[in-house]
Scaffold this active site. Sequence first.
Site, short mmCIF file in Angstrom:
data_model
loop_
_atom_site.label_atom_id
_atom_site.label_comp_id
_atom_site.label_asym_id
_atom_site.label_seq_id
_atom_site.Cartn_x
_atom_site.Cartn_y
_atom_site.Cartn_z
N THR A 41 63.64 22.30 -52.38
CA THR A 41 64.57 23.41 -52.57
C THR A 41 63.88 24.72 -52.23
O THR A 41 64.42 25.55 -51.50
CB THR A 41 65.05 23.46 -54.03
OG1 THR A 41 65.76 22.27 -54.32
CG2 THR A 41 65.94 24.66 -54.27
N HIS A 60 42.78 54.70 -58.17
CA HIS A 60 43.79 55.74 -58.09
C HIS A 60 43.93 56.13 -56.63
O HIS A 60 42.93 56.34 -55.95
CB HIS A 60 43.35 56.94 -58.94
CG HIS A 60 44.32 58.08 -58.87
ND1 HIS A 60 45.50 58.09 -59.58
CD2 HIS A 60 44.29 59.23 -58.14
CE1 HIS A 60 46.15 59.21 -59.32
NE2 HIS A 60 45.43 59.92 -58.45
#
Lengths: 456, 400
Positions: A38, A433
Amino acid sequence: MFDIAVLGGGPGGYVAAIRAAQLGAKVALVEQDDLGGTCLNRGCIPMKSYLHNGREYMEFLRYAKENGFSLQGNAMPPQSIFQIKNKTVDALRRSVTSLLKQRGIDVFHAKGELVSSQMLRLEDGTKIQAKDILLAVGSRVSEPPFRTAGRSCYWTSDDMFLQFEVPENIVIIGGGVIGVEMAQHFYHLGTKVSIIEYADRLLPMMDHDVSTGICEYLEGLGIAIKCGCAVQSIQQDMVVYQDNQCHKKEEAFKRVMICTGRVSNADGLPLDQLGIKHNRYFIKVDDQMHTSVEHIYAIGDANGRSMQAHSASAQGITAVENILGVGKPLDDRAVPQCVYTDLEVGCCGMTEEQARKQYPNCKTSIFPMQSNGKALVDGQVRGFVKIIADNKYQEILGMHIVAAKAAELIHTGVVAIMGEITADLLADCIFAHPTLSEAIGEASRGFNDGAIHHHK
Amino acid sequence: MRNEEGIIMAHDVILPKLGLTMTKATIFQWLKKVGDLVKQGDDLCEFETDKATSTVKSDFSGTLLKINCELGDEVPVFTALCSIGEAGETPLEKTVTLSGSNVPNHVKQAEAGKATKEYASRIIASPLAKKVAKANNINLSGIKPANGMRITKRDVETAYLAASTVKMASSTLQKPLDSQVPSGNRKVIAQKMTLSKQTIPHAYFKTEVNMQRLQEIREIVYQRTGIKCGYTALIARTLASVLMKYPELHAWYLDEQLHTFNGVNIGIAMDTAMGLVVPVISNVEITGLLSIESQIGIMKAKANARQLAVDDMQDGQITLSNLGMFAVDEFSAIINPPQTAILAIGRITQQAVVHQEEIHIAPIMRMVMSADHRVVDGARIGSFMTELKDMLEIPELLLI
C-alpha cells in the site's frame, strides 16, 4: 526449504526479507500484487508526491498571477502531477525489486495461501516450506459504516492513484490523517473542500493542541470543517448526516471521498483454523511479533499495533532478528506520526491526555513558531513545539510539533525519548541558528527557567 | 613532540596495521641499530605476518635511541617498536605487550584483569536512569541492563522494586502493621467496583433456567470425549450466540459513546491465586465448546501460577460470573466498566416445577443479568433473557 517465508511484499515484508538475508537466512517473499504494498503504490509515496508537486503547481500559478505572467496553453497542467507520481512510484518499485534481487531473495509473484505454520501454497500449486513464516499481508480500505448509493458513487484513497481528476468541490468524510492530507491536496488543485468528521475534533487520535492547530490552519485556507457529525448515507450527489446538535443535514457534492479507516487483510487467512488468535482479524502478537502459533509471526497493519509503514518495517526487523536468534523486544515508545499538510505535523510519544493518566502531575511546555527566527524568514509562522515531561525527573513523555517541516523536526524528539534524554539535558543541546529546530531547545527550556525568545 | 612541560620528547615508531585482518607480526630483521642516524622514510626493520613480509619506515628524522623488541618477537599492531629523537635524550620506558605464547601467564592475566576492571568500572546508563537512581539512592553498579547494553529507567525501577520488597518483608517481621493498606489486585478491584457503582445505573433482571438438557449434553460429552465440560463453558457458548443479536449487551460505553463489536469476547470471572481475575475468551460465537472449556482451564492454571498477563484480560465485552460451585442460589453482580452488562450464574438445585399443570422435579439454575440502563431498556433485556433461557433449555436452537 527456506529459513523464512514472508507473505506480503510491502514495507513490512520486503524490509523483513532484506534484514533476514543480511543475517544469512534463505528467504522467500510472496507478493500477489506490486512490490511495495500500500505504502509505495497507493499510500504514503504517491500521496506525498501529490502533495509536494501539487504545492509547487499552486505556488507556480500564484507566482505567475502575482507577477503578471500569462500562461499559454497548458503550462503545467494538473495531469503532470499524476505523471510525475507515476514515474516516482515506478522508480521506487524498480529499486525495491532490485534490492531484493541483489540479496538473493526468492520473490514469488503470486497469491500465497497459508496452509500450515510452516508452509505456504501458491495458486499454481507450488508449495513453499519454511522453518518460520512471517505474515505481512497489510490492510485495505474498510467498508463505509453507512449506506451508500454504490461503490461507484464515492472515492476512496485507492481511487486517487489510478486516475487524476480536479473536481469543482469535494466532501471528505473522515478527518484523520488521510482525510486531512486529501483535503490539502484538493486545496492545491483549486477544489472547494469540506471535511465531515465523526469525533469532536480533527485528528482525534493526536494531541488536542495538534487538532486545534491543524483545524485553524485548514479553516484559514477556506476548508469547511464539521466535527461531531455522523454520516447516515451517501446518495448520488448528496451526503446525509446528523450534525453535532443531532439535526439532520444534507450536503451536496460533485465528488465525495470516504476516509473512515482500514481493516486487516488477515481475514483472508485461515486464522481460526490454525488457532492464530486475533481481534477482528488484527492478529495478536507479543513484543517479539510472535503470534499464538509457534513458527508464525505477524507484522505491520495486519497486527493493528500501529498502522504505519515505518512501524511495519521496524516490526519486520524485530521479528526476523528474533527468529534468527539475535533479537530483542520491540521498543515502540517513540514511534513518530506525521501529517504532510503544508503546515506539517510531527508527533512521538504520549499525547497530553495519555500522559496525565500515568503521570497526573506531568507538565507541558509550548513554544510558538512565531517566536522563531527561521520560521519568520521562511514565511510560515504558524504552529508550535509542545513537549510533555514528568515533573519529577523531566522525563520526556511526548513531543508534538505543528510547523513547516515538522515531519523532519520530530526526530529530535524520537531520539530524546529513545535515549531517555531528559528535558533539561535537551535544553543544554546547542541548536544551530537560524533553524526551526531551535524551537525544540526553547520548548525544553520551558520546564526550568523558561524560553529565551518567548515570555508567557 | 613536547610533553606537558614543553620538553621535547622522542618519537615512537609503531608497527602499522597493514590490512583489516592483521593483528600481529614477527620482527625478523633490524636494519638500523641504536645510535644510528635515521632520516624520515628510511627502512628501520623488517617484519612478517601470516600474509606477507614488509618493512617499517621511519616517520621522523633523528637518532635511533632505543629498540623495544628483539628479533623473533611477535608483537601486536600499533606497538611502539623503537624511539627516534635527539642524541642524548632518554626516551620513556615502554613496555611492549607481546602477543601469543611469548607472554608469561602472570603478565597476561594481569593485563586481562586490568582491562575488564577498567571497562566494568564504566557504567553505561541513560541520563534518565542516572537521575532516577540518584534520587532513590540506588547504586547503578549493581544493576544489569535488560537489553545487555545500557541501563534504562526500567532497569533502575525494577532494581528499586526488588530492593523495597526486601525492605518491606524485613520490616513486617519486626513490627506488626496496625492497618493494612490494600495493594495490588485488591486495590484495583476496589477502585473499579466503586467507579462502576457510582457511574453506571445498574438494572437487574432475573430468570430461572431448567438445566435438564444441558446436564444431558454434559454427560454425552463426557462419555464421548472423557472431558468434563463445565457449565461456564456451556453457558458461555450459548450466551455468545444470543449476544450476536444484541450488540449493545456486549459493548463498551465510553465517553458517552457506545462502541459495539462484530464478534463476542467474554470475560470469565474466576477466583485464583492472583485474586479475582477476568481472563477473556475471544470470538466465543465461533469457538467450539471444548475449545472454550480448554481455554478456561488454561487461563485458570495460568492465573494460579501467577502468570496471567494483561493481554489475557483485554478486550472483554461482557463478563460471565459463575458462583454455582458455592451455596449461592443467586446474586447480582457489578458491571465491569466499560462493559455494559454482566451475567451472574447461581447454583443448580433440584426443585419442584409446574409443567402442564403437573409438578415435576427439575434442575433449576437462577441467573441475574445486570445491565447499564443508560444504554439499554428493560424490554430489550427482557427479550434477550427470554432468548437466552430458551436456548439454554432447548440447545437445538443453537443449530439454527
